[in-house]
Scaffold this active site. Structure first.
Site, PDB file in Angstrom:
ATOM      1  N   ARG A 229       0.872  -1.176   0.000  1.00  0.00           N
ATOM      2  CA  ARG A 229       0.000   0.000   0.000  1.00  0.00           C
ATOM      3  C   ARG A 229       0.905   1.221   0.000  1.00  0.00           C
ATOM      4  O   ARG A 229       1.989   1.197   0.635  1.00  0.00           O
ATOM      5  CB  ARG A 229      -0.875   0.044   1.266  1.00  0.00           C
ATOM      6  CG  ARG A 229      -2.051  -0.907   1.264  1.00  0.00           C
ATOM      7  CD  ARG A 229      -3.161  -0.410   0.329  1.00  0.00           C
ATOM      8  NE  ARG A 229      -4.311  -1.312   0.335  1.00  0.00           N
ATOM      9  CZ  ARG A 229      -4.476  -2.360  -0.475  1.00  0.00           C
ATOM     10  NH1 ARG A 229      -3.544  -2.650  -1.376  1.00  0.00           N
ATOM     11  NH2 ARG A 229      -5.557  -3.099  -0.413  1.00  0.00           N
TER      12      ARG A 229
ATOM     13  N   GLU B 163      -3.538   7.574  -4.612  1.00  0.00           N
ATOM     14  CA  GLU B 163      -3.948   7.009  -5.912  1.00  0.00           C
ATOM     15  C   GLU B 163      -5.280   7.611  -6.367  1.00  0.00           C
ATOM     16  O   GLU B 163      -6.138   7.885  -5.530  1.00  0.00           O
ATOM     17  CB  GLU B 163      -4.083   5.482  -5.772  1.00  0.00           C
ATOM     18  CG  GLU B 163      -2.749   4.833  -5.481  1.00  0.00           C
ATOM     19  CD  GLU B 163      -2.882   3.335  -5.194  1.00  0.00           C
ATOM     20  OE1 GLU B 163      -3.990   2.781  -5.329  1.00  0.00           O
ATOM     21  OE2 GLU B 163      -1.868   2.740  -4.816  1.00  0.00           O
TER      22      GLU B 163
ATOM     23  N   HIS C  20      -1.307   0.276  -9.717  1.00  0.00           N
ATOM     24  CA  HIS C  20      -1.983  -0.633  -8.774  1.00  0.00           C
ATOM     25  C   HIS C  20      -2.662  -1.776  -9.539  1.00  0.00           C
ATOM     26  O   HIS C  20      -3.879  -1.949  -9.483  1.00  0.00           O
ATOM     27  CB  HIS C  20      -2.997   0.143  -7.915  1.00  0.00           C
ATOM     28  CG  HIS C  20      -3.377  -0.597  -6.663  1.00  0.00           C
ATOM     29  ND1 HIS C  20      -3.723   0.028  -5.495  1.00  0.00           N
ATOM     30  CD2 HIS C  20      -3.478  -1.934  -6.396  1.00  0.00           C
ATOM     31  CE1 HIS C  20      -4.022  -0.862  -4.564  1.00  0.00           C
ATOM     32  NE2 HIS C  20      -3.876  -2.067  -5.094  1.00  0.00           N
TER      33      HIS C  20
END
Ligand code: NAP
Ligand code: 8YV
Length: 321
Positions: free
Chosen positions: A232, A261, A279
């Site tokens: 993360r 993000e 991602h």
């Protein structure tokens, strides 16, 4: 005709999951943020909450859902869900472990190879017509190098398995030592970083791991070391990382996840020693289908009062509401 039960999507859902849900539920797409007035009327009818690994399910939302029976996350990470609040409200949380392990481990190794062997840079070199003018600068050998894994869980072990095939020496850190792993344990990320060439981060996000990878860890990794983050964005101090890359404190980085993000700091875009992916570690057709199937099964089980397939560890012992 009876109406379908109402489910709240708290994030933009992958079509595989959304379409499965829509076969038997009415899915309200982010109504809680898009149309709060309509949500005030809708909230008591919501029986399930659908999210993604990055989705936010705070206490304030859970307390508005008196009839919710489950939060089903499409993803293994659930750091955006206030699990303690969900338990207090009697709402179990589920996620999608195991089905994405292979893909995430594959991408982690892809990033190790990409940054070490400069594969994306080589692609650009050829496309830009640079080859006839002379050779590229030499890359870093991956086979036989030292790999450090921060988080030796399901995915960390799968990364270790793949790295073993490359003859890499594997060491790790985690909250507890895994005596049966056969790999060298370091009690801190800093101690591990000082010992390896490639440091791969694959812990959960959330408060317990926030900025686990900080300036000191990066300094310990050193000017020939590479950081890979597939965990993360919150686990790495992004500003410290940018400075470490700018100053040559570390050699480079491969990043699939970011602090804010889908926004990636533009400073990173311009860096030649960085490989960036959006991602996408679990983003294959096969795995996204398996995640959707599991998330849908959990949603159905939660709403119909059956045993949940994959509750998060904190909710294993919870009885159905
Ligand atoms: P897991 O099996 O629960 O493994 C997590 C590992 O992290 C465990 O070994 C745990 O240590 C370790 N850990 C937790 N807190 C730590 C801390 N403070 N310091 C050091 N180690 C710590 O989970 P998983 O299935 O491997 O997934 C891991 C994470 O990967 C997910 O939570 C998610 O955030 C991320 N992920 C990202 C993507 C992506 O698309 N990039 C996809 C899937 C997953 P112990 O074993 O000692 O408890
Ligand atoms: C997904 C993830 O990209 O499983 C996780 O924790 O981060 C990823 O698999 C995400 O959940 C889907 O948005």
């Amino acid at each position: 005709m009876t109406s379908k039960p109402d489910v709240l999507a708290v994030a933009k859902l992958h079509p595989f999951y959304l379409q499965a849900l829509q076969t038997i539920y009415t899915v309200h797409d982010r109504t809680h943020t898009e149309d709060p007035n309509a949500f005030a009327t809708l909230a008591p009818r919501i029986v399930g909450v659908a999210g993604t690994g990055e989705a936010s399910v705070p206490r304030s939302l859970l307390s508005q859902l008196p009839n919710a029976k489950v939060v089903s996350v499409f993803g293994v990470g659930y750091d955006g869900v206030d699990v303690a609040a969900a338990i207090e409200h009697g709402i179990p949380v589920t996620h999608t472990p195991d089905v994405l392990t292979d893909d995430v481990a594959d991408l982690a190794m892809g990033l190790v190879l990409s940054v070490g062997r400069t594969i994306p840079q080589a692609d650009q070199f050829v496309r830009a017509g640079q080859w006839p003018k002379g050779p590229m600068t030499l890359a870093r050998k991956v086979s036989g190098a030292r790999l450090g894994i921060v988080g030796l869980g399901r995915i960390g072990k799968a990364i270790a398995q793949r790295a073993s095939g490359f003859g890499m020496t594997i060491a790790y850190t985690a909250r507890s030592e895994k005596a049966d792993s056969g790999f060298q344990f370091f009690p801190t990320a800093q101690a591990l970083a000082a010992h390896v060439d490639f440091l791969v981060v694959i812990t959960p996000g959330g408060a317990g791991t926030k900025h686990l990878i900080n300036a000191e860890v990066l300094k310990a990794l050193g000017s020939r070391g590479f950081l890979i983050n597939v965990a993360r964005g919150s686990v790495v101090d992004e500003q410290a990382l940018i400075e470490a890359l700018q100053n040559g404190t570390i050699a480079g980085a491969g990043l699939d996840v970011f602090a804010n993000e889908p926004h990636v700091p533009e400073t990173l875009w311009a860096m030649h020693n960085v490989v960036l992916t959006p991602h996408m570690a679990s983003a294959t057709t096969e795995t996204r289908q398996a995640m959707a199937d599991l998330a849908f099964t959990n949603m159905q089980a939660g709403i119909s009062g059956q045993a949940l397939r994959t509750p998060v560890p904190e909710c294993m012992a919870m009885s159905q509401k």
